[in-house]
Enzyme design. Structure first.
Site, short mmCIF file in Angstrom:
data_model
loop_
_atom_site.label_atom_id
_atom_site.label_comp_id
_atom_site.label_asym_id
_atom_site.label_seq_id
_atom_site.Cartn_x
_atom_site.Cartn_y
_atom_site.Cartn_z
N THR A 52 71.40 54.93 -2.58
CA THR A 52 71.78 56.21 -3.17
C THR A 52 71.18 57.38 -2.39
OG1 THR A 52 71.95 55.19 -5.35
CG2 THR A 52 71.77 57.59 -5.29
N CYS A 53 69.96 57.20 -1.92
CA CYS A 53 69.29 58.25 -1.16
C CYS A 53 70.02 58.55 0.15
CB CYS A 53 67.85 57.85 -0.86
SG CYS A 53 66.89 57.42 -2.33
#
Length: 259
Positions: A52-53
């Protein structure tokens, strides 16, 4: 248990010294250096290279950095509990030149925020919870903390939410992509226009396995460059010049820079 936003807003950020390697040289960076006398957007996340980062959180802040700065933000800071070598390589791989990357290697800042969490079940050790905040002269003006639930939520700490908080009327720029060819003078002209307008763009060069067949399949054209904004084909050098020209300047025909 995570702290509430209300318990953190109006309070100073933790005073810590980060061990960083800007320019690949060791340097101590203090909280005062990052925040004193400035308006700073901070987004913190569990770790470099995590899905997600890497796919959403960092890229969107990097993309919206120019419009955030246009709306009074002096700097956009990413804080992650990783060592500086990992953080620097992640920034390079993400081409996140608009972001100030800060390694909170020991977790001191995250712990001071009350947002250092135990991720041992994933083999991560202690990491930062995901959040974003607007810091004015070292004071937390607004903070968005992701909900405490399973998975890796990205619901409120994203760049668009922060931009809407700062200025609900702000309109993010559409993403810009250029298919270009090495040594092409028309490509150089189009790039000069985008640079002069402060437009961030992704350059996909012919030497990156983008041949004329690929260009024609995507754009329907065989001429270089081809510039796209927000999913719409603008065209070549003259079309880009016309697109960004003042209204009184009139339009211009597209170039015929054949391969």
């Amino acid at each position: 248990m995570l702290p509430s936003a209300e318990s953190l807003e109006g309070k100073p950020v933790p005073q810590v010294t980060f061990k960083a390697r800007p320019g690949d040289e060791w340097r101590d960076i203090t909280s005062d250096e990052l925040f004193k006398g400035k308006t700073v957007v901070v987004f913190a996340l569990p770790g470099a290279y995590t899905p997600t980062c890497s796919s959403a959180h960092l890229p969107r802040y990097n993309e919206l950095a120019p419009v955030l700065r246009e709306n009074g933000v002096d700097d956009i800071v990413c804080i992650t509990v990783n060592d500086p070598f990992v953080v620097n390589e992640w920034q390079r791989s993400q081409e996140a030149d608009n972001i100030t990357m800060i390694p909170d290697g020991n977790g001191d800042f995250s712990e001071g925020m009350g947002l250092l969490v135990d991720k041992r079940e994933l083999g991560f050790g202690k990491r930062s919870w995901r959040y974003s905040m607007l810091v004015k002269d070292g004071i937390v003006d607004k903070i968005f903390i992701e909900p405490d639930k399973e998975g890796d939520p990205l619901e409120v700490s994203d760049a668009d939410t922060m931009l809407r908080h700062i200025n609900p009327e702000a309109r993010p720029r559409e993403p810009v992509v250029m298919f270009s060819k090495p040594g092409c003078p028309y490509c150089a002209r189009a790039k000069a226009v985008l640079k002069a307008k402060g437009i961030t763009y992704t350059d996909i060069s012919q030497d990156q396995k983008i041949n004329t067949s690929v260009l024609r399949a995507v754009s329907g054209e065989m001429t270089w460059p081809q510039v796209f904004i927000g999913g719409t084909r603008i065209g070549g050098a003259e079309a880009v010049e016309a697109h960004f020209a003042p209204p009184a300047g009139g339009g211009a025909a597209d170039s015929a820079a054949t391969a």
